[in-house]
Design an enzyme around this catalytic site. Structure first.
Site, PDB file in Angstrom:
ATOM      1  N   SER A 179       0.868  -1.186   0.000  1.00 37.65           N
ATOM      2  CA  SER A 179       0.000   0.000   0.000  1.00 37.65           C
ATOM      3  C   SER A 179       0.900   1.229   0.000  1.00 37.65           C
ATOM      4  CB  SER A 179      -0.898   0.005   1.238  1.00 37.65           C
ATOM      5  OG  SER A 179      -1.784  -1.087   1.209  1.00 37.65           O
TER       6      SER A 179
ATOM      7  N   LYS B 138      -7.147   1.808  -2.462  1.00 35.74           N
ATOM      8  CA  LYS B 138      -6.700   1.390  -1.122  1.00 35.74           C
ATOM      9  C   LYS B 138      -6.663   2.578  -0.162  1.00 35.74           C
ATOM     10  CE  LYS B 138      -5.205  -0.959   2.322  1.00 35.74           C
ATOM     11  NZ  LYS B 138      -3.993  -1.768   2.420  1.00 35.74           N
TER      12      LYS B 138
ATOM     13  N   LYS C 108       0.722   5.799   7.956  1.00 42.81           N
ATOM     14  CA  LYS C 108       1.342   5.986   6.644  1.00 42.81           C
ATOM     15  C   LYS C 108       0.281   6.145   5.561  1.00 42.81           C
ATOM     16  CE  LYS C 108       2.239   2.401   4.416  1.00 42.81           C
ATOM     17  NZ  LYS C 108       1.597   1.502   3.433  1.00 42.81           N
TER      18      LYS C 108
END
Length: 294
Positions: A92, A167, A235
């Site tokens: 990701s 995502k 993140k």
């Protein structure tokens, strides 16, 4: 097929294991110890060596700089590729950088798919991951039999970068739902209600969700061992906010969730499961949903 797999962490190891159990020949590289479940796999010393030996190279890495180093660094995947091979990044990472990586791999005569996943360690082990794919349709069809050994809900969203964009959208929804469930349970517990019974009641109504079911239970039972760490979700939210800034889009609730995670990180909780976001809310309320250890 001869499949290269780079990154055998919490998610990567069971994903690679499922491919190996399906009969594929595995060629692997990881910074950690190769799990016992992958005994029989060929272990390579460099990423280029993996690319030279494999038909398809799959990456499952923590962040954008890791993918860049593995792909384009010294003795990276790009150095070992030959025309016609396929690179699949299931990490990701940044949608913008993904488009740049895809262009570099395409220049070598190879296809590139970004195929991030959702479902956590449980989904990786059960081969029930949701897989969001960006890239050419022909490459997707080539990779689909592999995806089907790792996941259930597999969607080609669009071109390179669109898988990563999906995502990021997923992580926005998950973070905001965790925050909502955390606030609701802190409120209920502080008011004197039994949070477990409140959760049970809410599961039968319009507020029911997978987050309330799984992460609500974690908050009540204090089971914060990581399925997906706060540090990694931080993140992902950073990617969302950076992308929003570049597009001139306001994401106020995402920013709020990111700050709650930052508070958790400041207290040393960033390696806990992202359901532990509730700990930041509990601290502000001076009241835990349930006692630790219960």
């Amino acid at each position: 097929m001869k499949i290269g797999f780079i990154g055998l962490g919490i998610m990567g190891a069971p994903m690679a294991q499922n491919l190996m159990q399906a009969g594929h020949e595995m060629i692997v590289r990881t910074r950690s110890k190769v799990p016992d479940a992958l005994k029989g796999a060929t272990v390579c010393k460099t990423n280029a060596e993996v690319a030279r030996a494999a038909e398809v190279v799959i990456l499952m890495l923590p962040d954008t700089p890791d993918v860049e180093q593995v792909l384009l660094g010294e003795e990276g995947v790009a150095a070992g590729l030959s025309k016609g091979k396929l690179v699949i990044d299931m990490s990701s990472i940044s949608p913008i950088d993904t488009k740049r990586f895809a262009a570099k791999i395409n220049e070598l005569g190879c296809d590139y798919l970004d195929a991030p996943v959702s479902g956590g360690e449980v989904g990786a082990k059960a081969a029930s991951l949701t897989i969001m794919v960006g890239g050419p349709e022909a490459a997707f069809e080539r990779a689909k039999p592999l995806f089907e050994k790792m996941g259930k809900n597999i969607t080609l969203v669009g071109g390179n970068g669109d898988g990563q964009t999906t995502k990021v959208a997923n992580q926005i929804i998950v973070a905001l739902n965790i925050a909502a469930v955390g606030e609701a349970l802190v409120f209920a517990s502080k008011a004197g209600a039994d949070p477990a019974k409140v959760r049970q009641a809410l599961m039968g109504g319009f507020a029911a969700s997978r987050i309330l079911e799984v992460h609500g239970e974690r908050m009540i039972k204090r089971t914060f061992n990581p399925g997906f760490r706060i540090a990694l979700h931080q993140k992902d939210l950073s990617l969302a906010l950076a992308g929003a800034r570049s597009m001139g889009v306001s994401l106020p609730q995402t920013a709020s969730a990111a700050q709650l995670m930052q508070s958790c990180a400041a207290h040393g909780w960033d390696q806990l499961d992202h359901s532990a976001l509730v700990k930041a809310l509990e601290q502000m309320a001076a009241h835990p949903v349930a006692p630790d250890g219960e």
